[in-house]
Design an enzyme around this catalytic site. Sequence first.
Site, PDB file in Angstrom:
ATOM      1  N   ILE A  93       0.856  -1.189   0.000  1.00 33.81           N
ATOM      2  CA  ILE A  93       0.000   0.000   0.000  1.00 33.81           C
ATOM      3  C   ILE A  93       0.892   1.240   0.000  1.00 33.81           C
ATOM      4  O   ILE A  93       2.039   1.190   0.453  1.00 33.81           O
ATOM      5  CB  ILE A  93      -0.962   0.008   1.217  1.00 33.81           C
ATOM      6  N   CYS A  94       0.353   2.343  -0.535  1.00 29.73           N
ATOM      7  CA  CYS A  94       1.004   3.654  -0.460  1.00 29.73           C
ATOM      8  C   CYS A  94      -0.112   4.684  -0.280  1.00 29.73           C
ATOM      9  O   CYS A  94      -1.180   4.336   0.214  1.00 29.73           O
ATOM     10  CB  CYS A  94       1.858   3.917  -1.707  1.00 29.73           C
ATOM     11  N   GLN A  95       0.103   5.907  -0.693  1.00 29.68           N
ATOM     12  CA  GLN A  95      -0.930   6.923  -0.512  1.00 29.68           C
ATOM     13  C   GLN A  95      -2.054   6.788  -1.535  1.00 29.68           C
ATOM     14  O   GLN A  95      -3.217   6.856  -1.191  1.00 29.68           O
ATOM     15  CB  GLN A  95      -0.325   8.327  -0.581  1.00 29.68           C
TER      16      GLN A  95
END
Length: 119
Positions: free
Chosen positions: A86-88
């Site tokens: 996951i990231c932003q």
Amino acid sequence: MEYLNYLLIGLIVYFLLQRLLPAKGVNQITTSELRSELKNKTKQFIDVRTAAEFRANHINGFRNIPLHELNRKANEIPKDKEVILICQSGMRSNKASEVLRKLGYHNVTNVKGGMSAWS
């Protein structure tokens, strides 16, 4: 001259598609699907945002390995377990998915929409 304009437009479209399309061989899940996956202890959860972003807000159970450190720290991630990234927004985690696939990881999943879609 007109040929160069078409070439430039083609290159820009190609670049954008490479950034926006999911990495080959990578599963994609939504944040609602992620909620049920978080209970699964056989999976590993990696947040590829910066340390500052991670400190400001993160999902319990995720480990922070910023994208720029992923090549160097990949040996800390077992290859025999699924890796959920996951990231932003989903862009960096998609890139991280490509990096891990090239390093020999076969079971890689990207969270579509990233933390922006998490509520």
